[in-house]
Every structure is written in structure tokens, then in C-alpha cells.
Enzyme design. Structure first.
Site, short mmCIF file in Angstrom:
data_model
loop_
_atom_site.label_atom_id
_atom_site.label_comp_id
_atom_site.label_asym_id
_atom_site.label_seq_id
_atom_site.Cartn_x
_atom_site.Cartn_y
_atom_site.Cartn_z
N TYR A 50 0.83 -1.22 0.00
CA TYR A 50 0.00 0.00 0.00
C TYR A 50 0.86 1.27 0.00
O TYR A 50 0.46 2.28 -0.57
CB TYR A 50 -1.01 -0.01 1.15
CG TYR A 50 -2.25 -0.82 0.77
CD1 TYR A 50 -3.26 -0.24 0.02
CD2 TYR A 50 -2.37 -2.15 1.12
CE1 TYR A 50 -4.37 -0.97 -0.38
CE2 TYR A 50 -3.48 -2.90 0.73
CZ TYR A 50 -4.47 -2.30 -0.02
OH TYR A 50 -5.57 -3.02 -0.43
N ARG A 77 1.68 1.79 -3.60
CA ARG A 77 0.52 2.29 -4.34
C ARG A 77 0.19 3.74 -3.98
O ARG A 77 -0.25 4.53 -4.81
CB ARG A 77 -0.69 1.37 -4.11
CG ARG A 77 -0.57 0.11 -4.97
CD ARG A 77 -1.80 -0.74 -4.91
NE ARG A 77 -2.99 0.00 -5.22
CZ ARG A 77 -4.19 -0.26 -4.67
NH1 ARG A 77 -4.32 -1.24 -3.80
NH2 ARG A 77 -5.23 0.44 -5.01
N HIS A 106 -14.96 3.16 -1.08
CA HIS A 106 -13.96 2.18 -0.62
C HIS A 106 -12.81 2.86 0.11
O HIS A 106 -11.70 2.32 0.19
CB HIS A 106 -13.44 1.35 -1.81
CG HIS A 106 -14.49 0.44 -2.39
ND1 HIS A 106 -14.38 -0.17 -3.61
CD2 HIS A 106 -15.69 0.04 -1.89
CE1 HIS A 106 -15.46 -0.91 -3.85
NE2 HIS A 106 -16.27 -0.79 -2.82
N CYS A 157 -6.85 -0.36 17.75
CA CYS A 157 -7.73 0.57 18.48
C CYS A 157 -8.54 1.45 17.53
O CYS A 157 -9.41 2.19 17.98
CB CYS A 157 -6.93 1.41 19.47
SG CYS A 157 -5.92 2.69 18.69
N GLY A 182 -16.02 3.24 -16.11
CA GLY A 182 -14.73 2.57 -15.84
C GLY A 182 -14.76 1.60 -14.69
O GLY A 182 -13.79 1.52 -13.94
C1 BJW Z 1 -11.80 1.81 -18.65
C2 BJW Z 1 -10.65 2.39 -19.15
C3 BJW Z 1 -10.77 3.69 -19.68
C4 BJW Z 1 -10.12 0.43 -18.40
N1 BJW Z 1 -11.96 4.30 -19.67
N2 BJW Z 1 -12.97 2.42 -18.67
C5 BJW Z 1 -23.00 -9.86 -3.52
C6 BJW Z 1 -22.73 -10.82 -4.47
C7 BJW Z 1 -21.46 -11.40 -4.54
C8 BJW Z 1 -20.45 -11.03 -3.65
C9 BJW Z 1 -20.73 -10.08 -2.71
C10 BJW Z 1 -21.99 -9.50 -2.65
N3 BJW Z 1 -21.98 -8.59 -1.64
C11 BJW Z 1 -20.75 -8.55 -1.09
C12 BJW Z 1 -19.98 -9.47 -1.70
C13 BJW Z 1 -18.56 -9.75 -1.35
C14 BJW Z 1 -17.59 -8.77 -1.96
C15 BJW Z 1 -17.73 -8.81 -3.47
O1 BJW Z 1 -18.41 -8.01 -4.11
N4 BJW Z 1 -17.01 -9.72 -4.10
C16 BJW Z 1 -17.03 -9.85 -5.56
C17 BJW Z 1 -15.60 -9.78 -6.08
C18 BJW Z 1 -17.74 -11.11 -5.92
N5 BJW Z 1 -17.83 -7.41 -1.44
C19 BJW Z 1 -17.33 -7.00 -0.29
O2 BJW Z 1 -16.67 -7.75 0.42
C20 BJW Z 1 -17.62 -5.59 0.11
N6 BJW Z 1 -18.13 -5.53 1.44
C21 BJW Z 1 -19.35 -5.95 1.76
O3 BJW Z 1 -20.12 -6.37 0.93
O4 BJW Z 1 -19.65 -5.82 3.10
C22 BJW Z 1 -20.81 -6.50 3.60
C23 BJW Z 1 -20.33 -7.84 4.09
C24 BJW Z 1 -19.53 -7.88 5.19
C25 BJW Z 1 -19.11 -9.12 5.67
C26 BJW Z 1 -19.47 -10.28 4.99
C27 BJW Z 1 -20.28 -10.20 3.86
C28 BJW Z 1 -20.72 -8.96 3.41
C29 BJW Z 1 -16.33 -4.77 0.15
C30 BJW Z 1 -15.69 -4.64 -1.19
C31 BJW Z 1 -14.33 -3.92 -1.05
C32 BJW Z 1 -13.59 -3.85 -2.38
N7 BJW Z 1 -12.26 -3.46 -2.13
C33 BJW Z 1 -11.39 -3.23 -3.29
C34 BJW Z 1 -9.96 -2.91 -2.76
C35 BJW Z 1 -9.87 -1.50 -2.19
C36 BJW Z 1 -8.54 -1.20 -1.64
C37 BJW Z 1 -7.46 -1.18 -2.69
O5 BJW Z 1 -7.49 -0.34 -3.60
O6 BJW Z 1 -6.55 -2.00 -2.58
O7 BJW Z 1 -11.88 -2.13 -4.06
S1 BJW Z 1 -11.34 -4.58 -4.46
C38 BJW Z 1 -11.23 -3.57 -5.89
O8 BJW Z 1 -12.41 -3.77 -6.70
C39 BJW Z 1 -11.29 -2.11 -5.38
C40 BJW Z 1 -12.22 -1.49 -6.39
O9 BJW Z 1 -12.78 -0.30 -5.87
C41 BJW Z 1 -13.21 -2.58 -6.67
C42 BJW Z 1 -13.94 -2.43 -7.98
O10 BJW Z 1 -13.05 -2.54 -9.07
P1 BJW Z 1 -13.24 -1.60 -10.34
O11 BJW Z 1 -13.03 -0.20 -9.97
O12 BJW Z 1 -14.49 -1.95 -11.03
O13 BJW Z 1 -11.95 -2.03 -11.23
P2 BJW Z 1 -11.81 -3.26 -12.24
O14 BJW Z 1 -10.36 -3.48 -12.48
O15 BJW Z 1 -12.58 -4.42 -11.80
O16 BJW Z 1 -12.48 -2.70 -13.60
C43 BJW Z 1 -11.89 -1.63 -14.32
C44 BJW Z 1 -12.78 -1.30 -15.51
O17 BJW Z 1 -12.25 -0.17 -16.18
C45 BJW Z 1 -12.87 -2.44 -16.55
O18 BJW Z 1 -14.24 -2.69 -16.83
C46 BJW Z 1 -12.16 -1.85 -17.78
O19 BJW Z 1 -12.71 -2.31 -19.00
C47 BJW Z 1 -12.40 -0.37 -17.58
N8 BJW Z 1 -11.44 0.53 -18.25
N9 BJW Z 1 -9.60 1.48 -19.04
C48 BJW Z 1 -13.03 3.62 -19.21
N10 BJW Z 1 -9.68 4.34 -20.22
ZN ZN Z 2 -3.89 1.85 18.33
#
Ligand code: BJW
Ligand code: ZN
Length: 264
Positions: A74, A77, A126, A137, A194
Site C-alpha cells: 500500500y 501504491r 472504498h 484501536c 470505468g
Molecule cells: C476503462 C478504461 C478507460 C479500463 N476508460 N474504462 C454480492 C454478491 C457477490 C459477492 C458479494 C456480494 N456482496 C458482497 C460481496 C462480497 C464482496 C464482493 O463483491 N465480491 C465480488 C468480487 C464477488 N464485497 C465485499 O466484500 C464488500 N463488502 C461488503 O459487501 O460488506 C458486507 C459484508 C460484510 C461481511 C461479509 C459479507 C458482506 C467490500 C468490497 C471492497 C472492495 N475493495 C477493493 C480494494 C480497495 C482497496 C485497494 O485499492 O486495494 O476495491 S477490491 C477492488 O475492486 C477495489 C475497487 O474499488 C473494486 C472495484 O473494481 P473496479 O473499480 O471496477 O476495477 P476493475 O479493475 O474491476 O475494472 C476496471 C474497468 O475499467 C474495466 O471494466 C475496464 O474495461 C475499464 N477501463 N480502461 C473507461 N480508459
Molecule cells: Zn492503536
């Protein structure tokens, strides 16, 4: 692709007409909007989750198992994010904010580029890679100390400092998610930009908007998991498509609103 999703390379007359009528606009962004600033996405062929396993880096269990690895990743990044500059897509969204009566930008990105581009009405679903807090803590890292191994630690309790981002299995911050859901529900036009639309609950927002009557549009270089649910998919880089929308909206403003204020 659903036969009802228009598949385009530039904004349609229908979208421009909807924007003309709209009083409430909601924009959701993902990592794709920052590609033109030189940052990586997660799931594209060169994306972060193609090179690294998220269960080694983006869960609290991973952090507790190997805080040195996760802190180092991190910090690297964070440096990339700080070095990056907002691009034409970020700047166009700032203009949409300035031109719209009701507006909310909902970003999944942690890179702070929207804030640095000047967008005011935004929520970070996020979290934010610049923030840190103690894993034990929960206190923010106003004062920090270093462990013998050189790890960043809380000055109060010596716990390791974790990035202020939302990892898998963690709940999203309550108030930002409530604001995002409200803005999606009231939107006349909803733009999903995106994002692969794979990660929930963020991916559910365009569906919520559509259920409540919004015209939903995706801007992406390729179809996402939810393209088939959109009214339109505009295929192209965000940094090229978003300025076209702004150009159209600006052309609708009365001339006196476009003239620079010289009275000061
Ligand atoms: C362009 C381009 C250009 C390229 N112009 N476009 C329901 C169903 C199934 C699963 C779940 C559900 N509910 C919850 C879940 C579990 C999980 C989840 O969704 N998992 C899936 C992977 C299946 N979700 C969670 O755990 C979330 N919490 C939650 O639900 O809490 C309740 C809970 C608690 C306890 C138990 C159960 C439930 C939290 C999710 C946290 C995500 N964290 C991350 C990391 C953040 C920190 C870090 O940066 O390191 O967030 S993961 C990563 O993915 C990051 C992003 O914000 C997130 C989304 O990704 P994003 O932005 O869409 O990027 P990409 O790479 O996927 O896509 C890029 C796009 O850009 C592509 O389409 C390209 O084509 C496009 N592109 N160039 C326009 N020039
Ligand atoms: Zn502390």
C-alpha cells in the site's frame, strides 16, 4: 448484450436529451477512469488482481498474517497515486458537478484523483489510500511510531497501521453508502464509468437507479458484467467520452453563464 442496450461509440441524441432535462445526476466511477492517469485497474490483463492475489493483500486476515507485505504494497501504491495527475475524465466530472443542480459522484477509487480534480460533491465508497488507522484501536494515525522491523505503528497502543481502504468482507462506510443510495434513487441520469461492475454493493447502484426511473449509461472500453442492464453502453476511454458530454451540456447554458466574471 441485451437487444435493448444501445451499443455506441459516442453519446446518443437520447442521452443528450435526457441530460438536457435532468435535474439530478449521479456518476459512479471505478479504476478505469484513472487508467489515463497511468494507474492500474484491478481485473484487466495488466491489472493488480492479475499480478497479486487479493486474499494475500486486501483482507484484514491477510494484513494480520503479514503486515509487512501489506503495508509495503500500500505504501508503493500510495506513492503511485500521489505522483499521478487527474486526467480529462476526472476534470469533466468536476464540470458536471459545477453544472448540475443535484449531483453526486460516487467513487470506488481510493487514489484521491477526483478530489484533486476539484470535484466537491463526492463520496469515497472504498475509502482513501492516504488515510491510515490502527488495526487494533481504530485511531487515525496522527502520531506514528516505527516497530523494530520498521513497520508503521500506532503511538497509543503499538498496533500496526492499516490503510483507510475497504477490504473484502468489510462493510462500506455507512454515511457515504447512504448518500450514494439516495443519489442513485433520485437520479434522472446515472453514469457508470470505468468499472467492471463485479464488486458489491457498489455494483448494485446502477440497478437501484434504474428501478427508480433513471436513464442508466455505462462508459467503458469494453462491456462490463452489467452492460446488458444499461440503456446505453458507450464504448471508449472515459477521458474522451466524458468531455463530449460536458461540451454538450455547456452548449445548453445561457451565454451569460459562460462569460468569465470580470466584475471583481
Ligand atoms: C476503462 C478504461 C478507460 C479500463 N476508460 N474504462 C454480492 C454478491 C457477490 C459477492 C458479494 C456480494 N456482496 C458482497 C460481496 C462480497 C464482496 C464482493 O463483491 N465480491 C465480488 C468480487 C464477488 N464485497 C465485499 O466484500 C464488500 N463488502 C461488503 O459487501 O460488506 C458486507 C459484508 C460484510 C461481511 C461479509 C459479507 C458482506 C467490500 C468490497 C471492497 C472492495 N475493495 C477493493 C480494494 C480497495 C482497496 C485497494 O485499492 O486495494 O476495491 S477490491 C477492488 O475492486 C477495489 C475497487 O474499488 C473494486 C472495484 O473494481 P473496479 O473499480 O471496477 O476495477 P476493475 O479493475 O474491476 O475494472 C476496471 C474497468 O475499467 C474495466 O471494466 C475496464 O474495461 C475499464 N477501463 N480502461 C473507461 N480508459
Ligand atoms: Zn492503536
Amino acid at each position: 448484450m441485451s437487444s435493448r442496450t444501445a451499443h455506441l461509440t459516442e453519446p446518443s441524441e437520447q442521452l443528450l436529451g435526457r441530460l438536457e432535462q435532468a435535474t439530478s445526476l449521479c456518476v459512479l466511477t471505478g479504476a478505469g477512469i484513472s487508467v489515463e492517469s497511468g494507474l492500474s485497474t484491478f481485473r484487466d490483463p495488466e491489472g493488480l488482481w492479475e499480478k497479486y492475489n487479493p486474499s494475500d493483500l486486501a483482507t484484514e486476515a491477510a494484513f494480520r498474517r503479514n503486515p509487512k507485505l501489506v503495508q509495503g504494497w500500500y505504501q508503493a501504491r500510495l506513492e503511485q497515486a500521489i505522483s499521478a495527475q487527474p486526467n480529462a475524465g476526472h476534470l469533466a466530472i468536476t464540470e458536471l458537478d459545477e453544472l448540475s443542480e443535484y449531483f453526486l459522484l460516487v467513487t470506488q477509487n481510493v487514489d484521491t484523483l477526483h478530489t484533486r480534480a476539484g470535484t466537491k460533491r463526492l463520496v469515497e465508497l472504498h475509502g482513501n489510500i492516504s488515510d491510515e488507522r490502527c488495526v487494533d484501536c481504530g485511531q487515525p494515525s496522527d502520531r506514528l511510531v516505527f516497530s523494530e522491523e520498521g513497520l508503521r505503528c500506532c503511538a497509543d497502543c503499538n498496533g500496526f497501521l492499516r490503510p483507510g481502504v475497504v477490504w473484502f468482507g468489510e462493510t462500506l462506510p455507512t454515511e457515504p453508502f447512504e448518500r450514494a443510495s439516495e443519489a442513485a434513487s433520485r437520479a434522472d441520469v446515472f453514469l457508470s464509468v470505468g468499472t467492471s461492475s463485479i464488486v458489491y454493493p457498489a455494483a448494485g447502484l446502477p440497478l437501484l437507479a434504474k428501478q427508480n426511473g433513471a436513464f442508466v449509461v455505462e462508459i467503458n472500453v469494453e462491456p462490463s458484467a452489467l452492460s446488458h442492464t444499461m440503456h446505453e453502453l458507450i464504448l471508449g476511454p472515459a477521458g474522451e467520452i466524458l468531455p463530449l458530454l460536458v461540451e454538450h451540456i455547456r452548449s445548453l447554458q445561457p451565454l451569460n453563464k459562460l462569460e468569465p466574471n470580470t466584475s471583481r
